[in-house]
Design an enzyme around this catalytic site. Sequence first.
Site, PDB file in Angstrom:
ATOM      1  N   ASP A 100      -3.524 -28.321 -31.470  1.00  0.00           N
ATOM      2  CA  ASP A 100      -3.304 -29.481 -30.554  1.00  0.00           C
ATOM      3  C   ASP A 100      -2.718 -30.644 -31.842  1.00  0.00           C
ATOM      4  O   ASP A 100      -3.007 -30.843 -32.214  1.00  0.00           O
ATOM      5  CB  ASP A 100      -5.197 -29.956 -30.551  1.00  0.00           C
ATOM      6  CG  ASP A 100      -5.572 -31.157 -29.688  1.00  0.00           C
ATOM      7  OD1 ASP A 100      -4.061 -32.344 -29.489  1.00  0.00           O
ATOM      8  OD2 ASP A 100      -6.447 -31.100 -29.361  1.00  0.00           O
TER       9      ASP A 100
ATOM     10  N   TYR B  22       0.380 -39.444 -22.812  1.00  0.00           N
ATOM     11  CA  TYR B  22       0.057 -40.546 -22.846  1.00  0.00           C
ATOM     12  C   TYR B  22       0.038 -41.367 -24.472  1.00  0.00           C
ATOM     13  O   TYR B  22      -0.313 -42.889 -24.185  1.00  0.00           O
ATOM     14  CB  TYR B  22      -0.950 -40.684 -22.110  1.00  0.00           C
ATOM     15  CG  TYR B  22      -2.232 -40.364 -22.500  1.00  0.00           C
ATOM     16  CD1 TYR B  22      -2.965 -40.656 -23.117  1.00  0.00           C
ATOM     17  CD2 TYR B  22      -2.666 -39.226 -21.636  1.00  0.00           C
ATOM     18  CE1 TYR B  22      -4.451 -39.788 -23.775  1.00  0.00           C
ATOM     19  CE2 TYR B  22      -3.776 -38.752 -21.466  1.00  0.00           C
ATOM     20  CZ  TYR B  22      -4.405 -38.910 -23.010  1.00  0.00           C
ATOM     21  OH  TYR B  22      -5.547 -38.450 -23.202  1.00  0.00           O
ATOM     22  N   LYS B  23      -0.344 -40.591 -25.494  1.00  0.00           N
ATOM     23  CA  LYS B  23       0.047 -41.715 -26.775  1.00  0.00           C
ATOM     24  C   LYS B  23       1.837 -41.779 -27.196  1.00  0.00           C
ATOM     25  O   LYS B  23       2.520 -42.484 -26.703  1.00  0.00           O
ATOM     26  CB  LYS B  23      -0.773 -40.348 -27.547  1.00  0.00           C
ATOM     27  CG  LYS B  23      -2.816 -40.294 -26.955  1.00  0.00           C
ATOM     28  CD  LYS B  23      -3.060 -39.226 -27.477  1.00  0.00           C
ATOM     29  CE  LYS B  23      -4.797 -39.286 -27.206  1.00  0.00           C
ATOM     30  NZ  LYS B  23      -5.024 -38.125 -27.811  1.00  0.00           N
TER      31      LYS B  23
ATOM     32  N   PHE C  59     -11.644 -33.073 -31.969  1.00  0.00           N
ATOM     33  CA  PHE C  59     -11.858 -34.146 -30.193  1.00  0.00           C
ATOM     34  C   PHE C  59     -13.188 -33.060 -29.997  1.00  0.00           C
ATOM     35  O   PHE C  59     -12.713 -32.738 -30.060  1.00  0.00           O
ATOM     36  CB  PHE C  59     -10.563 -34.311 -30.101  1.00  0.00           C
ATOM     37  CG  PHE C  59     -10.293 -35.616 -29.209  1.00  0.00           C
ATOM     38  CD1 PHE C  59     -10.316 -36.628 -29.541  1.00  0.00           C
ATOM     39  CD2 PHE C  59     -10.669 -34.972 -27.787  1.00  0.00           C
ATOM     40  CE1 PHE C  59     -10.552 -37.945 -28.697  1.00  0.00           C
ATOM     41  CE2 PHE C  59     -10.944 -36.453 -26.596  1.00  0.00           C
ATOM     42  CZ  PHE C  59     -10.211 -37.320 -27.286  1.00  0.00           C
TER      43      PHE C  59
ATOM     44  N   ARG D  70      -8.959 -47.857 -35.557  1.00  0.00           N
ATOM     45  CA  ARG D  70      -8.378 -47.161 -36.000  1.00  0.00           C
ATOM     46  C   ARG D  70      -7.213 -47.676 -35.628  1.00  0.00           C
ATOM     47  O   ARG D  70      -6.972 -48.583 -35.196  1.00  0.00           O
ATOM     48  CB  ARG D  70      -8.103 -45.981 -34.693  1.00  0.00           C
ATOM     49  CG  ARG D  70      -9.169 -45.035 -35.441  1.00  0.00           C
ATOM     50  CD  ARG D  70      -8.146 -43.670 -34.152  1.00  0.00           C
ATOM     51  NE  ARG D  70      -8.096 -43.909 -32.935  1.00  0.00           N
ATOM     52  CZ  ARG D  70      -8.215 -42.603 -31.906  1.00  0.00           C
ATOM     53  NH1 ARG D  70      -7.609 -41.972 -32.404  1.00  0.00           N
ATOM     54  NH2 ARG D  70      -8.053 -43.689 -30.903  1.00  0.00           N
TER      55      ARG D  70
END
Length: 409
Positions: free
Chosen positions: A194, A219-220, A125, A368
């Site tokens: 991560d 927040y995921k 990322f 996705r």
Amino acid sequence: MMVQQAVSATGAPDVFASTRERFLIPDGVRYFDGNSLGLMPRVVQLHASNVITHEWGLGLIHSWHEAEWRTLPQRAGAKIARLIGAKPTEVVACDSTSVNLFKVVVSAVRLRPGRKTIVTDADAFPTDLYIVDQVAKLFGLTVVAVPAARIIENLNADVAAVVLTHVDYRSAEIYDMHAFTQASHRAGALIVWDLSHTAGGVPCDLNACEADFAVGCGYKYLNGGPGAPAYLYVAERHANDCEQPLAGWFGHARPFDFAPDYRPAEGTSRFLCGTHPVIGLSVLSRALDLFDGVPLEALRERSLQLTQRFIERVDAQLAPHGFVVASPRAASLRGSHVSLRHPEGYGVMQALAARKFIGDFRMPDYMRFGFAPLYNTQEEVAELVDAIDDIMRRREWDKPAFQQRRDFT
Ligand SMILES: *Cc1c(COP(=O)(O)O)cnc(C)c1O
């Protein structure tokens, strides 16, 4: 009176029978983006309102003690710990993933003085790459960014730290936490994981793998809300030897002594920096309670059932339209989202959004779809594939409105 308990196909009590109802799902929406922004747990509406009205509005400054605002980073961290195989005291919730990554990567390289290299995944990322580059600049180190498959061959006695994402944000490929951690240790290096696409979607066991450091998003799959505080993990054996670079007063051993000299708190608490965002952190902490009573094996099994069904349907119904599954087919390597590739992927995602099917798009052509075990269902999987099939048959993706590019998808 006996309450009838829902039972799964295998006869075991179905822990997911009621978890979906605990989320607000807007009318008509099929949501496959929990890997980007989790749905809102209904309970946080009243909770946030209470925090604002009672703790802030009425309690004011006393709430630091009376509502225990002070210990929110540690209390939320302890709830996350169970999901990632850490001890409750090894995790704190604070800051953003990017900021936490900076703190732990600096700490790692400081524990390996004299070594001049950081090895990382070239396809990580982007924020992870940017942060690693800056740490290298500050400390005069070299970054070796290679595809994940080539990381192990690049480990040697000059490597201070390895920075790697457990579940790839594009393909959902799971990297072997045990193998990479052990290989890093054999070279004398420390590893930073991560877990942004891991916690809440894919179980992991940091302690069993002897991982050194980790960071991840709130927040995921953890459903903490937009911009929710992130978290970080530091193995107990390292914490008191760490010197983190953002030494703020909340990481001080006695912040309310207002001492001019910095003295770090014991353990992972020294990784806190400044005053935390109480409302956001309190909401995250309450949202984490939705994982209470959900065994991690059941979470994984549910996630795999959803992604497996999706892949089977894509093969049967969408392959003729040119869709390619870009996520691992082997269950052991697959995270909780599935990516498809298609040259018209962008337009297809826009057409889906117009039908209230929400996934997301990542350059250049990745579509996705996240399958959150707490709330996605097999019926939704079938509806999603039918919708894509229909969009292709009608060439709906080709409408000018769906070809208009926007900054956020
Ligand atoms: C989502 C994500 C981030 C986001 O970092 P923020 O600081 O929260 O913006 C970082 N790394 C990975 C691997 C991610 O998936």
